[in-house]
Design a protein around this motif. Structure first.
Motif, PDB file in Angstrom:
ATOM      1  N   GLU B  10      22.823   4.670   2.342  1.00  0.00           N
ATOM      2  CA  GLU B  10      22.134   4.778   1.058  1.00  0.00           C
ATOM      3  C   GLU B  10      20.859   5.600   1.198  1.00  0.00           C
ATOM      4  N   HIS B  12      18.224   5.906  -0.748  1.00  0.00           N
ATOM      5  CA  HIS B  12      16.960   5.225  -1.006  1.00  0.00           C
ATOM      6  C   HIS B  12      16.564   4.342   0.165  1.00  0.00           C
ATOM      7  N   ALA B  13      17.535   3.746   0.775  1.00  0.00           N
ATOM      8  CA  ALA B  13      17.256   2.880   1.917  1.00  0.00           C
ATOM      9  C   ALA B  13      16.718   3.717   3.086  1.00  0.00           C
ATOM     10  N   GLU B  15      15.146   6.597   2.879  1.00  0.00           N
ATOM     11  CA  GLU B  15      13.807   7.087   2.542  1.00  0.00           C
ATOM     12  C   GLU B  15      12.760   6.007   2.727  1.00  0.00           C
ATOM     13  N   GLU B  16      13.107   4.814   2.279  1.00  0.00           N
ATOM     14  CA  GLU B  16      12.148   3.716   2.344  1.00  0.00           C
ATOM     15  C   GLU B  16      11.791   3.408   3.799  1.00  0.00           C
ATOM     16  N   VAL B  19       9.594   6.076   5.325  1.00  0.00           N
ATOM     17  CA  VAL B  19       8.182   5.948   4.932  1.00  0.00           C
ATOM     18  C   VAL B  19       7.499   4.875   5.768  1.00  0.00           C
ATOM     19  N   LEU B  20       8.186   3.752   5.934  1.00  0.00           N
ATOM     20  CA  LEU B  20       7.590   2.633   6.675  1.00  0.00           C
ATOM     21  C   LEU B  20       7.369   2.995   8.143  1.00  0.00           C
TER      22      LEU B  20
END
Lengths: 543, 236
Positions: B10, B12-13, B15-16, B19-20
């Motif tokens: 996924e 979005h997963a 990307e998230e 970022v972290l």
């Protein structure tokens, strides 16, 4: 010889009257097993009349009367017991006594004795458990033969002067014994035939009873409550013509219809000891109004006096009773007693059945709940993770996602009612799909082709959701790219086809865990419940 | 800096998590991968020290991906999943750690500490893996999984590893070493694995070497070193 012919002639007149009697309502008491004191009085009157008639029809012979007086007391005794026999005999005897003649005393005594003999025979048969044999003409014949023999003996012993008495007996013994025996036997056989006719009527009654039973079962379908109880009570009351019908649960009266309904009110607690006994011991209680009375504890003016209380039970648990009542003025008919017991047995069966059905539907509901619960965690956390990511770049889309998520769960929780429309189902599913489309990005596309005419068709709640979830979980999520879910609803050869299709290829059965299989089974079961066995869920591979 | 690779289907997963991980300042991130096929290639080529690996992925899931990695180059593995606690239980002892989505920063911090400790120790993690049933292969613009039973032979050359079946050649990102260990295929040559079930005949040659002929007629060389083992294997 002439005497025999004359006596037989008199007897024929006597029998015609007897025949007319059996056709009259006065005969009714003879058709039931238990006898009301009132009915015994009636029988006393009737048989006494026959006895007196026998005297009047008699022929004067040597200052005495050759007669058929004995038939009344003997038959009364056989049928009604010693008391009735003696009473009838005494009446016939006293009447004879006042007519005078040198045998007046002897005849008075002997007629009473004959009533007693008949009564003893009847009592003996009753004690031996052969109540039905009391109506056997042969027994009447033998009894009266003996009774007449005793009478002749008494005349010889009591009537003075004795030589005259002996001469008289020599003349009248044979004709009287013969005439009385034949008369009694024929009379009894008329009574028996008449009773049989009532039995035949009973068979017709049973056929109609089945009809009643069927209707009552139909009413009971949803279970026993005040509404169904009232409907059943009305039906049973109007059908049987009994004084009153009541249906109770364990604590209170659910319905009461008929005499006394002004003070036997639905919703009031059970106070009758008969009913309490029926509930406590799970047994039928019958107060026939003769040996045992129903005493209304609510009102002294209550006309009801006999009652049948039959418990309704599921397995061994009594859940209520059905009660039939008759007023003081009426006899509780056997036929109604059997009917009441039969109905209660039938209703008990039905209650077992409806409890089973109820449990089955509860099971389906809990299975559904389970499936709903199982749907959520994976979807929820992935959705939340998507939102957590999206919120960094696009607050508006994140907001949309949250609103759809909230909408989806609200609908999930709210949809307690069993049936919904296709439109609502689609609405539910759209929120779900919106989130999944964002989550999978380019990998998921959804197309819908819904015939607008079908939007209002009925569906069980939670029908589309499991199927679509299945298409995503086992279809789209297994594709590296270009996933497509197509939802369509079309009319089709008189039926309706709603299809959910994914392009992920053959479904891999091994890949499906148990909860998915269960979910599909529930959907299938619920659609079949709603639309019948021809409807349902079909899975197929298009490749 | 820890060289890390994010693998999640996924976007979005990915990307998230990116970022972290960037925010923690401890990682040098390789370009993330959206599936196991891309991942195996990157792992073999760039040798990340740690994988942040999603479990639910199309065709080849996270667990299956691990069995396609060369044991000697096995990176540390942190599973990242939305809701697979039961599946993870079985794996918990063997993997370094796992994270639940959405990932909390504090929780990630603990994982980083564990990870650093593990890397300092310098031991290569070992996971017990089931045998591979299917071999992921790359064709032009598509990916194919080939049943091990259908494979006749596998050989490596400078262009990569080739999986040969009766239908033809396919290219795989798995190494010959992984395929030898995780399948029932037999090593008959430095550059060759062969499926003994597909063996038709063995032609013995001068110099103690041999040639195997497979059902499809393909010829596979047997080196002198491996001929003896081959005979033992076949009970000759």
């Amino acid at each position: 010889m002439n005497l025999i012919l004359d006596l037989l002639q008199q007897m024929s007149v006597f029998l015609v009257i007897a025949y007319i009697f059996t056709k009259s309502p006065a005969f009714r008491p003879l058709t039931s097993e238990t006898m009301h004191p009132r009915h015994k009085v009636l029988l006393y009157g009737i048989f006494s009349t026959f006895s007196i008639m026998g005297t009047y029809f008699g022929l004067p012979v040597q200052d005495a009367i050759a007669n058929t007086r004995a038939i009344g007391p003997v038959l009364a005794g056989i049928i009604g017991g010693p008391v009735l026999g003696i009473a009838t005999g005494l009446t016939g005897g006293i009447h004879r006594y006042f007519l005078g003649g040198f045998t007046a005393t002897a005849c008075g005594i002997s007629t009473t004795t004959e009533g007693l003999i008949g009564g003893l025979v009847g009592l003996a048969l009753l004690r031996a458990g052969k109540a039905e044999q009391r109506f056997n003409p042969w027994i009447a014949l033998v009894t009266i033969l003996c009774a007449e023999a005793v009478q002749m003996l008494i005349i010889v012993l009591v009537a003075k002067p004795t030589p005259d008495a002996i001469v008289l007996v020599q003349t009248i013994a044979a004709p009287m014994v013969l005439a009385n025996a034949a008369g009694a036997a024929l009379f009894m056989s008329i009574i028996r035939d008449q009773r049989r006719m009532y039995d035949h009527f009973g068979a017709l009654f049973s056929a109609k009873a089945f009809e009643l039973a069927e209707k009552v079962l139909e009413i009971l379908g949803p279970g026993l409550d005040r509404t169904t109880a009232a409907q059943m009570a009305h039906l049973i009351h109007s059908w049987t013509g009994v004084g009153a019908v009541a249906i109770t649960d364990r604590e209170q009266i659910l319905a009461f219809v008929g005499l006394g309904e002004d003070h036997h009110l639905p919703g009031t607690p059970i106070v009758s000891p008969l009913t309490q006994r029926a509930i406590e011991f799970n047994q039928t209680v019958f107060a026939n109004g003769v040996h045992e009375h129903f005493h209304c504890s609510l009102s002294s003016k209550c006309p009801l006096s006999s009652a049948l209380v039959v418990p309704l039970h599921i397995d061994n648990d009594v859940i209520g009773t059905i009660k039939l009542y008759e007023p003081r003025s009426k006899l509780f008919l056997n036929i109604n007693r059997s009917l009441g017991e039969g109905l209660a047995a039938l209703l008990s069966e039905q209650l077992v059945h409806s409890r089973y059905q109820e449990q089955k539907s509860l099971l389906t509901q809990s299975e559904l709940k389970l499936a709903q619960a199982q749907v959520n965690p994976h979807f929820l956390f992935n959705a939340l993770n998507t939102i957590v990511a999206v919120v960094r770049n696009d607050a508006d889309q994140a907001r949309d996602l949250l609103l759809h998520l909230s909408r989806f769960f609200r609908k999930n929780l709210k949809r307690a009612s069993d049936i919904t429309t296709l439109e609502e189902e689609l609405d539910h599913v759209r929120s779900y799909l919106y989130i999944e489309e964002v989550r999978f990005g380019d990998r998921l596309k959804v197309e819908m082709a819904i015939d607008p005419a079908l939007l209002l068709i009925k569906l069980p709640t939670f029908t589309l959701q499991p199927l679509i979830e299945n298409a995503i979980k086992h279809g789209i999520s297994q594709l590296l790219e270009h996933g497509l879910v197509t939802i369509s609803a079309q009319q089709h050869d008189g039926g309706i086809e709603i299809s959910i299709e994914d392009n992920a290829g053959a479904c891999d059965q091994n890949n499906e865990d148990e909860s998915d299989g269960l979910g599909m089974k529930i959907v299938d079961k619920r659609i079949k419940n709603l639309y019948g066995i021809a409807a349902g869920v079909r899975m197929e591979d298009s490749i | 800096m820890i060289r890390a690779l994010i693998i999640d289907d996924e976007q979005h997963a990915r990307e998230e998590l990116q970022v972290l991980l960037e925010a923690s300042g401890e990682f040098e991130l390789l370009p993330p991968c959206a599936n196991a096929f891309d991942a195996i290639k990157v792992i073999n080529q760039q040798q990340p020290q740690v994988l942040f690996l999603d479990i639910e992925m199309p065709v080849v899931n996270g667990f299956q991906l691990l069995s396609m990695i060369d044991e000697e180059r096995m990176p540390q593995v942190v599973f990242v999943t939305a809701y697979d606690e039961f599946a993870l239980k079985a794996f918990e002892e063997k993997t370094l750690d796992y994270l639940l989505k959405p990932v909390e920063t504090e929780r990630l911090q603990q994982t980083i500490i564990k990870l650093q400790a593990s890397l300092q120790q310098g031991t290569t993690p070992y996971y017990e893996m089931p045998l591979l049933q299917r071999i992921p292969c790359r064709c032009v613009r598509r990916i194919k999984l080939i049943d091990v039973d259908e494979v006749e032979s596998i050989f490596s050359d400078t262009s990569g590893v080739h999986v040969h079946t009766a239908e033809g050649d396919n290219f795989t990102d798995l190494t010959l070493k992984v395929l030898e260990r995780r399948t029932s295929l037999f090593r008959c040559h430095k550059q060759y694995l062969v499926n003994l079930d597909q063996l038709d005949e063995i032609l013995l040659q001068e110099g103690g070497t041999a040639k195997i002929r497979c059902h499809s007629g393909q010829s596979v060389p047997v080196s002198r070193r491996h001929l003896r083992q081959l005979k033992e294997q076949l009970g000759l």
